[in-house]
Design an enzyme around this catalytic site. Structure first.
Site, PDB file in Angstrom:
ATOM      1  N   ARG A  79      -1.753   0.792  -6.630  1.00 11.13           N
ATOM      2  CA  ARG A  79      -1.405   1.895  -6.168  1.00 11.13           C
ATOM      3  C   ARG A  79      -0.303   1.908  -5.103  1.00 11.13           C
ATOM      4  NH1 ARG A  79      -0.503   4.311  -1.118  1.00 11.13           N
ATOM      5  NH2 ARG A  79      -1.872   2.821  -0.180  1.00 11.13           N
ATOM      6  N   ASP A  80      -0.327   1.297  -3.980  1.00  9.68           N
ATOM      7  CA  ASP A  80       0.902   1.124  -3.328  1.00  9.68           C
ATOM      8  C   ASP A  80       2.178   0.438  -3.853  1.00  9.68           C
ATOM      9  OD1 ASP A  80       2.338   1.713  -0.749  1.00  9.68           O
ATOM     10  OD2 ASP A  80       1.369  -0.015   0.208  1.00  9.68           O
ATOM     11  N   HIS A 129       4.584  -5.074   5.526  1.00  6.00           N
ATOM     12  CA  HIS A 129       5.701  -5.183   4.625  1.00  6.00           C
ATOM     13  C   HIS A 129       6.810  -6.358   5.235  1.00  6.00           C
ATOM     14  CE1 HIS A 129       5.515  -1.214   2.100  1.00  6.00           C
ATOM     15  NE2 HIS A 129       3.991  -1.243   3.082  1.00  6.00           N
ATOM     16  N   ASN A 144       5.630  -4.630  -0.065  1.00  5.92           N
ATOM     17  CA  ASN A 144       4.510  -5.288   0.394  1.00  5.92           C
ATOM     18  C   ASN A 144       4.647  -6.768   0.705  1.00  5.92           C
ATOM     19  OD1 ASN A 144       2.555  -2.872   1.019  1.00  5.92           O
ATOM     20  ND2 ASN A 144       3.257  -2.582  -1.253  1.00  5.92           N
ATOM     21  N   HIS A 149      -1.683  -4.335   7.339  1.00  3.55           N
ATOM     22  CA  HIS A 149      -0.755  -4.193   6.158  1.00  3.55           C
ATOM     23  C   HIS A 149       0.793  -4.259   6.399  1.00  3.55           C
ATOM     24  CE1 HIS A 149      -0.259  -1.425   2.429  1.00  3.55           C
ATOM     25  NE2 HIS A 149       0.956  -1.512   2.902  1.00  3.55           N
ATOM     26  N   CYS A 198       9.745   0.040   0.290  1.00  7.44           N
ATOM     27  CA  CYS A 198       9.897   0.987   1.438  1.00  7.44           C
ATOM     28  C   CYS A 198      11.095   1.910   1.237  1.00  7.44           C
ATOM     29  CB  CYS A 198       9.752   0.400   2.605  1.00  7.44           C
ATOM     30  SG  CYS A 198       9.541   1.467   3.924  1.00  7.44           S
TER      31      CYS A 198
END
Length: 303
Positions: free
Chosen positions: A19-20, A214, A254, A212, A245
């Site tokens: 997803r991300d 990055h 990520n 979470h 990002c």
């Protein structure tokens, strides 16, 4: 392996690659490749695979196939497949697809709330409240993400008190877990430790929090280790370091799941994940995307 003191015995990895990770990739993958990706990830021993998002296809074309993907998904016993739900329309779609675990995505800053949610910082809660209430009434588990917890590209550094206020309001709506996002990858270890301590001081159980990170500035693993020493035992990551990002130049996306597992294996922390299978999976997907994996562990082990 040299076990270290002061760490949880086991860490749950919340895998966000499908997803991300994929939502930021310019190459739109066919649904059969995504389904194979999820199946391969399940084979590695990962138990939480965030599968897709019910956002508007206009904004995220990569995830326009959410219903088709969920209809074709072979669900494994012991594996959860949460989906991101931005609003009540998204919840309607999730319920129709038989989803049992959802996530909502809030902002810790005014500017990002307006740009990403088209809401003010305060108005976002009125959007989320009916989503969470209906989801809980249907027996769904609900996670909340908070973005921009450490820095915002428009507003700069973000005050911990502001993040804590937003996070606690989301938990008070009825969310089971709060994932604290370093969306542009600017956090450093001291900030992470202070924010987590602030949540605990405000009465938030540490086991209600996830992190979470990055890796824009190469701090994701260091920040994760500090979070673990603070008592966090759920960490978000993305297979192969998928994603990027869009709000920071040269952002590398990520925290890579392989890099996380390598560190945790070395510390004697259980994850239940087969690193070799995970590396093989990420190398396979990198081939489908037509570029090398950003994960240093994948590059080291896959050659």
């Amino acid at each position: 392996m040299v076990p270290a003191e002061g760490l949880p015995a086991e860490v749950t990895i919340w895998e966000v690659g499908a997803r991300d990770g994929l939502q930021n990739e310019s190459a739109v993958l066919p649904v059969d490749v995504k389904l194979e990706f999820l199946d391969r990830l399940a084979d590695t021993g990962l138990t939480i695979l965030e599968a897709t998002s019910f956002v508007s296809p206009k904004w995220v074309p990569q995830l326009a196939d959410a219903e088709q993907l969920l209809a074709g998904l072979t669900r494994r016993d012991g594996v959860r497949y949460p989906v991101l739900v931005p609003n009540e329309r998204g919840l309607d779609r999730a319920l129709a697809a038989g989803v049992r675990h959802i996530a909502i995505f809030g902002s810790a800053t005014e500017t990002f709330a307006k740009r990403n949610l088209n809401r003010t910082l305060d108005d976002q809660f009125s959007m989320f409240e009916p989503v969470v209430a209906r989801a809980r009434a249907e027996g769904l588990a609900v996670r909340a993400y908070v973005s921009m917890c450490f820095g915002d590209p428009w507003e700069g550094a973000v005050a911990a008190d502001q993040v804590i206020t937003v996070g606690r309001r989301l938990l008070d709506l009825g969310c089971d877990q709060l994932s604290l996002g370093d969306t542009i990858g600017v956090a450093t270890a001291g900030q992470v430790e202070a924010l987590l301590a602030g949540f605990v001081a405000a009465g938030t159980p540490i086991d209600a929090l996830a992190v979470h990170f990055h890796d824009t500035y190469g701090q994701a693993l260091a920040n994760t280790l500090v979070a673990l020493r603070s008592g966090v035992s759920c960490v978000d990551s993305s297979a192969g370091g998928l994603g990027g990002c869009p709000y920071a130049e040269s952002a590398t996306g990520n925290l890579a799941t392989e890099d996380l597992v390598w560190m945790l294996d070395g510390l004697g922390v259980r994850t239940g994940v087969d690193l070799d299978k995970l590396v093989e999976t990420s190398a396979w997907l990198a081939g489908r995307l037509g570029r090398p994996s950003p994960s240093r562990v994948v590059r080291a082990l896959a050659g």
